[in-house]
Design a protein around this motif. Structure first.
Motif, PDB file in Angstrom:
ATOM      1  N   THR A 156      -7.931  15.229   9.461  1.00 44.56           N
ATOM      2  CA  THR A 156      -6.788  15.388   8.549  1.00 44.56           C
ATOM      3  C   THR A 156      -5.658  14.407   8.849  1.00 44.56           C
ATOM      4  O   THR A 156      -4.707  14.323   8.072  1.00 44.56           O
ATOM      5  CB  THR A 156      -6.229  16.819   8.628  1.00 44.56           C
ATOM      6  OG1 THR A 156      -5.636  17.034   9.922  1.00 44.56           O
ATOM      7  CG2 THR A 156      -7.319  17.850   8.381  1.00 44.56           C
ATOM      8  N   GLN A 157      -5.751  13.673   9.940  1.00 45.47           N
ATOM      9  CA  GLN A 157      -4.627  12.848  10.359  1.00 45.47           C
ATOM     10  C   GLN A 157      -4.643  11.401   9.868  1.00 45.47           C
ATOM     11  O   GLN A 157      -3.596  10.873   9.495  1.00 45.47           O
ATOM     12  CB  GLN A 157      -4.542  12.847  11.890  1.00 45.47           C
ATOM     13  CG  GLN A 157      -4.239  14.210  12.502  1.00 45.47           C
ATOM     14  CD  GLN A 157      -2.941  14.792  11.989  1.00 45.47           C
ATOM     15  OE1 GLN A 157      -1.915  14.139  12.004  1.00 45.47           O
ATOM     16  NE2 GLN A 157      -2.992  16.026  11.514  1.00 45.47           N
ATOM     17  N   PRO A 158      -5.756  10.691   9.846  1.00 45.71           N
ATOM     18  CA  PRO A 158      -5.712   9.272   9.473  1.00 45.71           C
ATOM     19  C   PRO A 158      -5.238   9.070   8.041  1.00 45.71           C
ATOM     20  O   PRO A 158      -5.593   9.827   7.126  1.00 45.71           O
ATOM     21  CB  PRO A 158      -7.172   8.823   9.630  1.00 45.71           C
ATOM     22  CG  PRO A 158      -7.790   9.821  10.530  1.00 45.71           C
ATOM     23  CD  PRO A 158      -7.116  11.102  10.247  1.00 45.71           C
ATOM     24  N   GLU A 159      -4.460   8.029   7.842  1.00 51.86           N
ATOM     25  CA  GLU A 159      -3.971   7.661   6.523  1.00 51.86           C
ATOM     26  C   GLU A 159      -4.410   6.233   6.200  1.00 51.86           C
ATOM     27  O   GLU A 159      -4.527   5.388   7.087  1.00 51.86           O
ATOM     28  CB  GLU A 159      -2.448   7.765   6.464  1.00 51.86           C
ATOM     29  CG  GLU A 159      -1.940   9.177   6.632  1.00 51.86           C
ATOM     30  CD  GLU A 159      -0.431   9.265   6.588  1.00 51.86           C
ATOM     31  OE1 GLU A 159       0.094  10.357   6.266  1.00 51.86           O
ATOM     32  OE2 GLU A 159       0.240   8.250   6.882  1.00 51.86           O
ATOM     33  N   GLY A 160      -4.639   5.982   4.926  1.00 51.66           N
ATOM     34  CA  GLY A 160      -5.064   4.660   4.493  1.00 51.66           C
ATOM     35  C   GLY A 160      -4.887   4.495   3.008  1.00 51.66           C
ATOM     36  O   GLY A 160      -3.945   5.035   2.430  1.00 51.66           O
ATOM     37  N   SER A 161      -5.799   3.791   2.368  1.00 58.02           N
ATOM     38  CA  SER A 161      -5.674   3.523   0.938  1.00 58.02           C
ATOM     39  C   SER A 161      -6.098   4.734   0.123  1.00 58.02           C
ATOM     40  O   SER A 161      -6.741   5.656   0.622  1.00 58.02           O
ATOM     41  CB  SER A 161      -6.537   2.323   0.544  1.00 58.02           C
ATOM     42  OG  SER A 161      -7.881   2.721   0.344  1.00 58.02           O
ATOM     43  N   PHE A 162      -5.771   4.713  -1.176  1.00 58.90           N
ATOM     44  CA  PHE A 162      -6.125   5.833  -2.045  1.00 58.90           C
ATOM     45  C   PHE A 162      -7.640   5.957  -2.240  1.00 58.90           C
ATOM     46  O   PHE A 162      -8.115   6.972  -2.731  1.00 58.90           O
ATOM     47  CB  PHE A 162      -5.441   5.689  -3.413  1.00 58.90           C
ATOM     48  CG  PHE A 162      -5.937   4.533  -4.237  1.00 58.90           C
ATOM     49  CD1 PHE A 162      -7.036   4.679  -5.067  1.00 58.90           C
ATOM     50  CD2 PHE A 162      -5.292   3.311  -4.192  1.00 58.90           C
ATOM     51  CE1 PHE A 162      -7.500   3.622  -5.824  1.00 58.90           C
ATOM     52  CE2 PHE A 162      -5.750   2.248  -4.958  1.00 58.90           C
ATOM     53  CZ  PHE A 162      -6.853   2.405  -5.773  1.00 58.90           C
ATOM     54  N   ALA A 163      -8.394   4.923  -1.857  1.00 61.59           N
ATOM     55  CA  ALA A 163      -9.847   4.974  -1.967  1.00 61.59           C
ATOM     56  C   ALA A 163     -10.526   5.205  -0.625  1.00 61.59           C
ATOM     57  O   ALA A 163     -11.751   5.163  -0.532  1.00 61.59           O
ATOM     58  CB  ALA A 163     -10.373   3.692  -2.597  1.00 61.59           C
ATOM     59  N   GLY A 164      -9.746   5.425   0.431  1.00 64.39           N
ATOM     60  CA  GLY A 164     -10.332   5.756   1.716  1.00 64.39           C
ATOM     61  C   GLY A 164     -10.518   4.599   2.669  1.00 64.39           C
ATOM     62  O   GLY A 164     -11.197   4.747   3.688  1.00 64.39           O
TER      63      GLY A 164
END
Length: 363
Positions: A199-207
């Motif tokens: 639940t923690q990693p963040e990135g682009s709207f496509a993953g």
């Protein structure tokens, strides 16, 4: 980009077990520790969503995830309508004629600031870049340029939950559900293996993730532990540097060879009737017979591609070499690959002590 991104976008477009709080490492990338998962029924936004039960069974059959583990992760994912809206906007628009699209695209990435920031990134990570270049045969400037185009050297890695993005596109976006379900599968396996909270990693709207914006399947195939700490962390610049170089190497980068050269077109040549693009194949003799010759020397005598760029003032023609095609394995776009190539050349010139290099000199 992707394949790190695999969406073939013209514009950018870039970790798992449920557990306790994050602890940043020296580069600010979170490292997580796992904990037990609970109920076997999915709650929240994806309860009873099409494909969820099959996905839970798939994770158990292929990877040994208990139904309770997978259900607990999916219960924490949120369906985001904004992600669906962004995906729907990515359909390419057909051009009916010259409109300067390349000039506008190029201007997004080749600025004085982007070149200067690329030089600063190179100097901060000089040792890692030299090591990657020596090991994989990929020049440092192309590694830097990829990271610059993808995330502005790590300044914009994305703020969307990777879990939310992949779950939304897996279970609420039927048009690409098969692809994104596979990426969600890879993401959860990656998270388990790396010992991090999904639940923690963040990135682009496509993953896409990290400085180099790898999709989870590209993480599996091409990410490397370039720091030697036992983890592949795409948010760490050194691991990102090694991973980009490995990606190019695995896709056939030819050390010591060029990427692209401008083409001179003879007056009256029928170049407008020829097929163009990174996936075209011509012999130099065939191009010459049609009035197209390289403006400079070429390091390769094999087949080449003919590239047409819609610039302000008229079409530009370039000859793409094998390494140009390799760059398009990151993002299937001639404009993307040319932006990377020209940014790399500009960064290299300035890094080498030519601060007065003009942007027009790398056209």
């Amino acid at each position: 980009m992707m394949r790190p991104f695999l969406l073939q976008l013209l514009i950018l477009s870039p970790l798992a077990f449920v557990g306790c709080a994050s602890q940043p490492n020296q580069e600010g990338a979170p490292i997580f520790r796992g904990s037990a998962l609970g109920s076997s029924s999915v709650q929240g936004d994806f309860a009873h969503a099409p494909g969820v039960d099959a996905f839970i069974q798939r994770m158990q059959r292929k990877h040994g995830f208990s139904p309770a583990q997978t259900a607990a992760i999916l219960s924490r994912a949120q369906r985001r309508e904004s992600i669906i809206n962004l995906m729907d906007r990515q359909a390419p628009r057909r051009s009916t004629g010259p409109n300067g699209a390349w000039t506008r695209y190029r201007a997004k990435f080749l600025t004085d600031a982007s070149i200067s920031n690329g030089v600063q990134f190179w100097r901060r990570h000089e040792s890692a870049l030299a090591r990657a270049s020596a090991h994989y045969g990929v020049p440092s400037e192309y590694i830097v340029a990829i990271i610059g185009v993808e995330t502005r050297y790590g300044g914009f890695v994305g703020k969307t939950s990777i879990l939310d993005a992949l779950a939304t596109l897996s279970f609420a976006y039927p048009r690409r559900a098969d692809y994104f379900t596979s990426e969600l599968e890879e993401f959860l396996v990656m998270a388990r293996d790396e010992g991090i909270d999904p639940t923690q990693p963040e990135g682009s709207f496509a993953g896409a993730m990290g400085l180099c914006q790898f999709m989870p399947s590209s993480f599996r195939d091409y990410a490397v532990d370039f720091t030697g700490d036992g983890h592949r962390n795409l948010w760490h610049p050194e691991d990102a540097i090694g991973s980009v170089a490995n990606y190019f190497k695995q896709h056939g980068w030819r050390a010591g060879q060029g990427v692209a050269v401008r083409a001179n077109v003879a007056p009256g040549a029928s170049v407008g009737l020829m097929k163009t693009g990174f996936d075209t194949r011509y012999g130099l003799g065939e191009l010459a017979a049609r009035g197209v010759v390289p403006a400079g020397s070429l390091s390769s005598m094999g087949e080449v591609s003919l590239l047409q760029l819609d610039a302000v003032g008229g079409y530009q023609y370039w000859i793409g070499l094998h390494n140009f095609y390799v760059i398009t394995r990151y993002n299937h776009s001639s404009y993307y690959a040319m932006a990377v190539h020209q940014l790399a050349q500009a960064i290299r010139a300035r890094h080498s002590g030519l601060p007065s290099v003009r942007l027009s000199s790398v056209w």
